[in-house]
Scaffold this motif. Structure first.
Motif, PDB file in Angstrom:
ATOM      1  N   ILE A  10      -8.183  -0.831   3.271  1.00  0.00           N
ATOM      2  CA  ILE A  10      -7.016  -0.913   2.392  1.00  0.00           C
ATOM      3  C   ILE A  10      -5.950   0.078   2.881  1.00  0.00           C
ATOM      4  O   ILE A  10      -6.251   1.012   3.641  1.00  0.00           O
ATOM      5  N   TYR A  11      -4.703  -0.140   2.419  1.00  0.00           N
ATOM      6  CA  TYR A  11      -3.580   0.678   2.866  1.00  0.00           C
ATOM      7  C   TYR A  11      -2.713   1.046   1.665  1.00  0.00           C
ATOM      8  O   TYR A  11      -2.637   0.306   0.680  1.00  0.00           O
ATOM      9  N   SER A  12      -2.029   2.186   1.790  1.00  0.00           N
ATOM     10  CA  SER A  12      -1.149   2.606   0.705  1.00  0.00           C
ATOM     11  C   SER A  12      -0.064   3.537   1.244  1.00  0.00           C
ATOM     12  O   SER A  12      -0.133   4.002   2.395  1.00  0.00           O
ATOM     13  N   TYR A  13       0.928   3.806   0.384  1.00  0.00           N
ATOM     14  CA  TYR A  13       2.014   4.712   0.737  1.00  0.00           C
ATOM     15  C   TYR A  13       2.329   5.560  -0.484  1.00  0.00           C
ATOM     16  O   TYR A  13       2.856   5.054  -1.478  1.00  0.00           O
ATOM     17  N   GLY A  14       1.944   6.842  -0.449  1.00  0.00           N
ATOM     18  CA  GLY A  14       2.191   7.749  -1.559  1.00  0.00           C
ATOM     19  C   GLY A  14       3.353   8.677  -1.247  1.00  0.00           C
ATOM     20  O   GLY A  14       3.624   8.976  -0.080  1.00  0.00           O
ATOM     21  N   ASN A  15       4.037   9.156  -2.293  1.00  0.00           N
ATOM     22  CA  ASN A  15       5.225   9.967  -2.058  1.00  0.00           C
ATOM     23  C   ASN A  15       5.326  11.101  -3.073  1.00  0.00           C
ATOM     24  O   ASN A  15       6.366  11.305  -3.688  1.00  0.00           O
ATOM     25  N   SER A  16       4.241  11.819  -3.254  1.00  0.00           N
ATOM     26  CA  SER A  16       4.248  12.933  -4.195  1.00  0.00           C
ATOM     27  C   SER A  16       5.194  14.035  -3.739  1.00  0.00           C
ATOM     28  O   SER A  16       5.246  14.376  -2.546  1.00  0.00           O
ATOM     29  N   GLU A  17       5.928  14.623  -4.683  1.00  0.00           N
ATOM     30  CA  GLU A  17       6.803  15.739  -4.346  1.00  0.00           C
ATOM     31  C   GLU A  17       6.001  16.971  -3.932  1.00  0.00           C
ATOM     32  O   GLU A  17       6.547  17.899  -3.333  1.00  0.00           O
ATOM     33  N   LEU A  18       4.687  16.960  -4.198  1.00  0.00           N
ATOM     34  CA  LEU A  18       3.840  18.068  -3.767  1.00  0.00           C
ATOM     35  C   LEU A  18       3.707  18.124  -2.246  1.00  0.00           C
ATOM     36  O   LEU A  18       3.296  19.156  -1.693  1.00  0.00           O
ATOM     37  N   ARG A  19       4.064  17.031  -1.561  1.00  0.00           N
ATOM     38  CA  ARG A  19       4.032  17.032  -0.097  1.00  0.00           C
ATOM     39  C   ARG A  19       5.328  17.576   0.497  1.00  0.00           C
ATOM     40  O   ARG A  19       5.507  17.576   1.715  1.00  0.00           O
ATOM     41  N   LEU A  20       6.235  17.992  -0.358  1.00  0.00           N
ATOM     42  CA  LEU A  20       7.465  18.679   0.070  1.00  0.00           C
ATOM     43  C   LEU A  20       8.302  17.834   1.024  1.00  0.00           C
ATOM     44  O   LEU A  20       8.950  18.362   1.944  1.00  0.00           O
ATOM     45  N   GLY A  21       8.285  16.517   0.817  1.00  0.00           N
ATOM     46  CA  GLY A  21       9.125  15.639   1.619  1.00  0.00           C
ATOM     47  C   GLY A  21       8.596  15.327   3.002  1.00  0.00           C
ATOM     48  O   GLY A  21       9.318  14.753   3.826  1.00  0.00           O
ATOM     49  N   ILE A  22       7.359  15.685   3.295  1.00  0.00           N
ATOM     50  CA  ILE A  22       6.769  15.392   4.616  1.00  0.00           C
ATOM     51  C   ILE A  22       6.276  13.947   4.606  1.00  0.00           C
ATOM     52  O   ILE A  22       5.150  13.653   4.182  1.00  0.00           O
ATOM     53  N   PRO A  68       1.807   7.540   4.566  1.00  0.00           N
ATOM     54  CA  PRO A  68       0.990   6.356   4.856  1.00  0.00           C
ATOM     55  C   PRO A  68      -0.500   6.693   4.796  1.00  0.00           C
ATOM     56  O   PRO A  68      -0.939   7.733   5.285  1.00  0.00           O
ATOM     57  N   LYS A  69      -1.284   5.789   4.212  1.00  0.00           N
ATOM     58  CA  LYS A  69      -2.713   6.032   4.038  1.00  0.00           C
ATOM     59  C   LYS A  69      -3.517   4.791   4.428  1.00  0.00           C
ATOM     60  O   LYS A  69      -3.071   3.665   4.216  1.00  0.00           O
ATOM     61  N   GLY A  81       1.704  12.759  -8.530  1.00  0.00           N
ATOM     62  CA  GLY A  81       2.975  12.369  -7.940  1.00  0.00           C
ATOM     63  C   GLY A  81       2.870  11.086  -7.141  1.00  0.00           C
ATOM     64  O   GLY A  81       3.859  10.375  -6.943  1.00  0.00           O
ATOM     65  N   ASP A  82       1.647  10.784  -6.637  1.00  0.00           N
ATOM     66  CA  ASP A  82       1.408   9.493  -5.981  1.00  0.00           C
ATOM     67  C   ASP A  82       1.163   8.392  -7.013  1.00  0.00           C
ATOM     68  O   ASP A  82       1.120   7.206  -6.654  1.00  0.00           O
ATOM     69  N   SER A  83       0.952   8.769  -8.270  1.00  0.00           N
ATOM     70  CA  SER A  83       0.657   7.784  -9.318  1.00  0.00           C
ATOM     71  C   SER A  83       1.661   6.636  -9.290  1.00  0.00           C
ATOM     72  O   SER A  83       2.863   6.850  -9.182  1.00  0.00           O
ATOM     73  N   GLY A  84       1.136   5.422  -9.396  1.00  0.00           N
ATOM     74  CA  GLY A  84       1.980   4.241  -9.387  1.00  0.00           C
ATOM     75  C   GLY A  84       2.156   3.613  -8.032  1.00  0.00           C
ATOM     76  O   GLY A  84       2.660   2.494  -7.928  1.00  0.00           O
ATOM     77  N   SER A  85       1.768   4.317  -6.957  1.00  0.00           N
ATOM     78  CA  SER A  85       1.984   3.776  -5.621  1.00  0.00           C
ATOM     79  C   SER A  85       1.171   2.511  -5.398  1.00  0.00           C
ATOM     80  O   SER A  85       0.110   2.307  -5.978  1.00  0.00           O
ATOM     81  N   GLY A  86       1.691   1.641  -4.544  1.00  0.00           N
ATOM     82  CA  GLY A  86       1.068   0.348  -4.315  1.00  0.00           C
ATOM     83  C   GLY A  86      -0.008   0.377  -3.255  1.00  0.00           C
ATOM     84  O   GLY A  86       0.006   1.205  -2.336  1.00  0.00           O
ATOM     85  N   PHE A  87      -0.955  -0.556  -3.370  1.00  0.00           N
ATOM     86  CA  PHE A  87      -2.037  -0.701  -2.392  1.00  0.00           C
ATOM     87  C   PHE A  87      -2.028  -2.110  -1.819  1.00  0.00           C
ATOM     88  O   PHE A  87      -1.809  -3.092  -2.542  1.00  0.00           O
ATOM     89  N   LEU A  88      -2.267  -2.190  -0.514  1.00  0.00           N
ATOM     90  CA  LEU A  88      -2.296  -3.448   0.226  1.00  0.00           C
ATOM     91  C   LEU A  88      -3.697  -3.697   0.764  1.00  0.00           C
ATOM     92  O   LEU A  88      -4.402  -2.758   1.146  1.00  0.00           O
ATOM     93  N   ASP A  89      -4.095  -4.976   0.812  1.00  0.00           N
ATOM     94  CA  ASP A  89      -5.376  -5.308   1.422  1.00  0.00           C
ATOM     95  C   ASP A  89      -5.212  -5.461   2.930  1.00  0.00           C
ATOM     96  O   ASP A  89      -4.121  -5.242   3.485  1.00  0.00           O
ATOM     97  N   ALA A  90      -6.273  -5.839   3.611  1.00  0.00           N
ATOM     98  CA  ALA A  90      -6.266  -5.896   5.069  1.00  0.00           C
ATOM     99  C   ALA A  90      -5.322  -6.957   5.618  1.00  0.00           C
ATOM    100  O   ALA A  90      -4.975  -6.926   6.805  1.00  0.00           O
ATOM    101  N   SER A  91      -4.885  -7.881   4.770  1.00  0.00           N
ATOM    102  CA  SER A  91      -3.941  -8.914   5.190  1.00  0.00           C
ATOM    103  C   SER A  91      -2.512  -8.600   4.762  1.00  0.00           C
ATOM    104  O   SER A  91      -1.604  -9.405   4.980  1.00  0.00           O
ATOM    105  N   GLY A  92      -2.313  -7.461   4.130  1.00  0.00           N
ATOM    106  CA  GLY A  92      -0.976  -7.082   3.706  1.00  0.00           C
ATOM    107  C   GLY A  92      -0.587  -7.585   2.337  1.00  0.00           C
ATOM    108  O   GLY A  92       0.590  -7.498   1.952  1.00  0.00           O
ATOM    109  N   VAL A 101       7.245  -2.390   2.385  1.00  0.00           N
ATOM    110  CA  VAL A 101       6.557  -1.107   2.288  1.00  0.00           C
ATOM    111  C   VAL A 101       6.840  -0.306   3.557  1.00  0.00           C
ATOM    112  O   VAL A 101       6.632  -0.809   4.668  1.00  0.00           O
ATOM    113  N   PRO A 102       7.315   0.934   3.444  1.00  0.00           N
ATOM    114  CA  PRO A 102       7.622   1.723   4.644  1.00  0.00           C
ATOM    115  C   PRO A 102       6.412   1.848   5.563  1.00  0.00           C
ATOM    116  O   PRO A 102       5.286   2.037   5.124  1.00  0.00           O
TER     117      PRO A 102
END
Length: 273
Positions: free
Chosen positions: A160-172, A177-178, A203-214, A141-142
């Motif tokens: 918890i942690y996640s990484y979303g990549n919606s095109e609405l963020r215009l590539g920023i 990272p969340k 656009g973030d739909s489908g993104s993965g979530f990690l717990d506190a241990s990864g 996970v990046p």
């Protein structure tokens, strides 16, 4: 066939069916395909969650509703329409389209699934990557690294942690990272209600979530208005994988762990250090 020839044949067969190992993956810093890349299915943009494999076949995960053919409010997987398996899926970083190989909605409908919570929250799809692109894959996970394995989110209040990549963020990518907390479980454990500092958006739909241990525990499924505006519903990955193994075409499906050790530091993930 003599004993030596037989042994060679067995070894060759084992290599053909053995799952990919860490040494087979592209370096995390240069891999073009990894958790968090964008996927496009018939124009619908989503975020890939994790890398999976069965034998030598490699998949990237997305939400089942990413190939849905109904409106945004059609979220019951046992009644909502979906494009068929075999549908081409564009995967950012891949030279060739992937192929929709499994969709929990289609599988539940074919099996006559009637469990209310299962129908409402089982939201996983697998995109089979073209063999030509497997050498460009890294399962980490990046920013955060991991996943370390499959786990659960913990008790309410857990980080918890996640990484979303919606095109609405215009590539920023610094907005991808969340970090957040688990609010509650729902649907007999099939879904987890979470909130993050910047919520998941279309656009973030489908993104993965990690717990506190990864450990990987979920797949972003819904944007909720209650009990907290901007909270998200996250499907339980362990249950979704168990359902696929029992009802889908890949009974030996496995999550591929990241090659990079998990680092629970959202600031480092944002800064890329």
């Amino acid at each position: 066939m003599n004993r030596r020839a037989f042994a060679c044949a067995v070894t060759a067969l084992a290599l053909l069916i053995a799952p990919a190992t860490a040494s087979a993956w592209a370096p995390a810093g240069t891999a073009s395909i990894h958790p968090g890349v964008q996927t496009h299915t018939a124009g619908a943009q989503c975020t890939a969650n994790f890398i999976f494999s069965e034998g030598s076949t490699v998949f990237i995960g997305q939400a089942a509703h990413c190939s849905g053919t109904g409106g945004a409010t059609e979220t019951n997987g046992c009644t909502s329409g979906s494009l068929p398996t075999g549908t081409a899926v564009e995967v950012t970083g891949a030279s060739e389209p992937g192929e929709l190989a499994y969709n929990s909605w289609l599988t539940m409908q074919a099996d006559g699934e009637s469990g209310e919570s299962t129908c409402a929250y089982n939201d996983l799809a697998l995109v089979k990557l073209n063999p030509a692109d497997v050498a460009s894959v890294n399962p980490s996970v990046p920013g955060f690294g991991g996943p370390e394995g499959v786990g659960g989110p913990g008790e309410p209040g857990a980080t918890i942690y996640s990484y979303g990549n919606s095109e609405l963020r215009l590539g920023i990518t610094k907005l991808s990272p969340k970090q957040g907390i688990l609010l509650a479980d729902e649907g007999e454990g099939w879904s987890h209600l979470v909130t993050t500092l910047t919520p998941g958006i279309p656009g973030d739909s489908g993104s993965g979530f990690l717990d506190a241990s990864g450990n990987a525990f979920g797949v972003l499924s819904t944007l909720d208005l209650a009990p907290l505006p901007g909270s998200n519903g996250v499907g339980d990955l362990a249950k979704e994988l168990a359902y696929e193994r029992a009802h889908g075409p890949y009974p030996n499906l496995q999550l591929v762990p990241g090659t990079q050790k998990f680092k629970p530091n959202v600031l480092e993930a944002i800064l890329g250090v």
